[in-house]
Write a protein that holds these residues in place. Structure first.
Motif: not given
Length: 312
Positions: A11, A14-19, A21-22, A63, A276
């Motif tokens: 999890t 996943s948060v790091e991936f989203v943050m 890329n955002f 990732t 990130s």
């Protein structure tokens, strides 16, 4: 307990991936919109835009490797695919590091204050200095790729004789760790340059505070704030990249852990934290990006309050 820990780490990743890329996509969009509006992009915005693009690609390469090794442990990888994966990671990591180094050099030349003739010469030629540094790094990139290609060819030739032309993920992890170490060695040069910039900025701040003791406080605070802001950007890069290198080194050591899968996932989290987390620091430290982010948050809040009045 092991399953719970594994899902917590997954999890977090996943948060790091989203943050990541955002944040990087947000920086690119803001600067592209400014380019379309003003038909011009400043040097620092050019560096931030290209840096953000390289880090989106780097996060995806990191990732993707994690996902493949986790979900498809028996995948067969050919020589061509192996070379493509490793070169893609090398190129994205190279530009991520060197563009961050160019950003540190930019802050140093713009903010530091020295009377040295060489420094003054470079200060008036910031764009040429940054462009020259990036172009010179391309020589190291080509050399790095040549080393990687040679290692992959030697490794696969030796492996093919024993595994009937198949490379399973366990062997892929082995060669990947050696390639990571090679890339890390090549990025020691930009890391050393950034560390030098950090020390020179501290020295410049110390000299400024010493020379301005008898002057007006207002002018002293302006330069002091600029120095501290630049130091924050450089320190965040050095700190996060040091953690990044440390995690790569520990993976290369191939230490036997009791919960090897969870530990490997933890190392992956520390790797993705660099592209990130540093981007988030850059957004908060850049006035234009910070204001755009605050405006976006307020816009989203207003839209949500219209849909659901209880939000406000």
């Amino acid at each position: 307990m092991n399953v719970v820990l594994h899902y917590i780490l997954l999890t977090t990743l996943s948060v790091e991936f989203v943050m990541g890329n955002f944040g990087n996509t947000f920086a690119v969009l803001v600067n592209v919109m400014n380019l379309l509006k003003r038909r011009k992009l400043s040097l620092i915005d050019q560096i931030l835009t290209t840096l953000a693009i390289s880090r989106v690609a780097l996060i995806f390469s990191l990732t993707a490797g994690i996902f493949v090794s986790e979900q498809y442990p028996d995948i067969i990888i050919t020589r061509r695919i192996m070379r493509q994966i490793c070169i893609f990671w090398t190129v994205t990591n190279h530009f991520s590091i060197w563009l961050a180094t160019c950003l540190s050099i930019f802050y140093f030349l713009k903010i530091a204050n020295f009377s040295n003739s060489i420094f003054l010469h470079l200060k008036w030629r910031v764009k040429k200095m940054v462009s020259g540094t990036l172009l010179a790094s391309l020589f190291l990139l080509v050399l790095n790729i040549l080393f990687i290609n040679t290692y992959i060819d030697l490794w696969i030739d030796r492996l093919e004789a024993n595994t009937f032309f198949r490379i399973i993920s366990s062997n892929y992890s082995q060669v990947y760790s050696h390639i990571i170490l090679t890339n890390s060695m090549f990025t020691l040069i930009p890391f050393t340059m950034t560390l030098t910039v950090f020390l020179l900025l501290i020295f410049s701040l110390w000299r400024h505070l010493k020379s301005m003791q008898h002057n007006a406080k207002g002018s002293r605070d302006v330069s002091k704030t600029a120095h501290i802001k630049a130091l924050q950007m450089v320190v965040s890069f050095l700190l996060l990249y040091s953690i990044f290198i440390l995690s790569l080194f520990l993976q290369f050591c191939n230490i036997n852990y009791e919960q090897k899968k969870s530990v490997t996932l933890f190392f992956c989290i520390t790797e993705v934290a660099f592209p990130s987390g540093h981007t988030c620091v850059l957004i908060l430290g850049n006035t234009k990006l910070r204001q755009a982010f605050v405006s976006m948050v307020w816009w989203l809040r207003c839209r949500l309050s219209i849909v659901d009045p209880s939000v406000s």
